[in-house]
Scaffold this active site. Sequence first.
Site, short mmCIF file in Angstrom:
data_model
loop_
_atom_site.label_atom_id
_atom_site.label_comp_id
_atom_site.label_asym_id
_atom_site.label_seq_id
_atom_site.Cartn_x
_atom_site.Cartn_y
_atom_site.Cartn_z
N GLU A 62 -57.94 83.17 45.60
CA GLU A 62 -59.21 82.47 45.77
C GLU A 62 -59.59 81.75 44.49
OE1 GLU A 62 -59.58 85.33 49.18
OE2 GLU A 62 -59.14 85.66 47.07
N THR A 63 -60.33 80.66 44.67
CA THR A 63 -60.93 79.92 43.56
C THR A 63 -62.41 79.78 43.84
OG1 THR A 63 -58.88 78.72 43.07
CG2 THR A 63 -60.94 77.74 42.28
#
Length: 308
Positions: free
Chosen positions: A59-60
């Site tokens: 995830e970012t």
Amino acid sequence: MGTEEPARKFYTAPMTRYAEVAAFTTVPGQGNRAGVVLDAGELTGEQMQRLAAFLEAPETVFVTRLSDGLGRVRYFTPTQEVDFCGHATVALGRVLAQAGRWRGEALELETLAGRIPLRLVLDAGGGECRVWMHQPAFGTRAVGRGWHRELAEALGLSDRLLHRGLPLAAASTGLWSVFLPLLDASLLEGLEPDLPRIAELSRELGVVSVYAYAPVGVNRFAARDFAPLVGIPEDPVTGSAGGALLALLASEGRLPLRGNRASGLIYQGHALGTPGEIEVEVEVRGTRVEAVQVGGCAAVEREGVWPG
């Protein structure tokens, strides 16, 4: 005589700075990778998705606004936007603290899963820090016995190896997972996940991931988490699911209490060679979960610039 050529003008798109962070560990290269973009207010959703795919972290997190103790954030896997991500939130807290943009004052994040208060705890020397986050509201729903064998077989196991004394259920503190209890932690190392089948089961059950766990102590658990439905074959260390697991166990009276509080540790990532540790605190009244907090450390691995 030739005509003079006018001077050329060159235009460059603004470049976006990012950090890559190892969450739920103090050791770069371990724990769970997250991308962190602090100044994303000018990025479109499509640009955020492309940057998340470029970083290839599970995830970012993108900060689109930050002022007066309130931030607005969005989370992306390499393939899609999600409502919330625990390890990316811990990573964000670390980056904000390291950049001098958060010194422990009250801070809340607006997410698609609701508002998330953060708490910063510094060690005596001020170098390492632990980021605690209040999780979104806890929810749970039953998973019928007809699913138990299919879930076990999707992980390469017989359903005889499921722990009958621990809950097999779906639960959420921001993202829904189905939690599959195993008799012994040694079984986790030998899992043979059928990722297409896990994705299919996740879709049918309305969850993001299938999360296998086993006890290694009174309030300590080892785990592995598979989320191929959202483009993550295996998530190394999962904060949101860790919070949901301990809340599920506390709601069913499977954790020791001090007053109205339960706490525990989750060890994850060992099978991938990226071990991490999640701390969880749960406040309960009877069987009702009133609050869940997840905490952990993080280490900034590298920083870079994305040209867009």
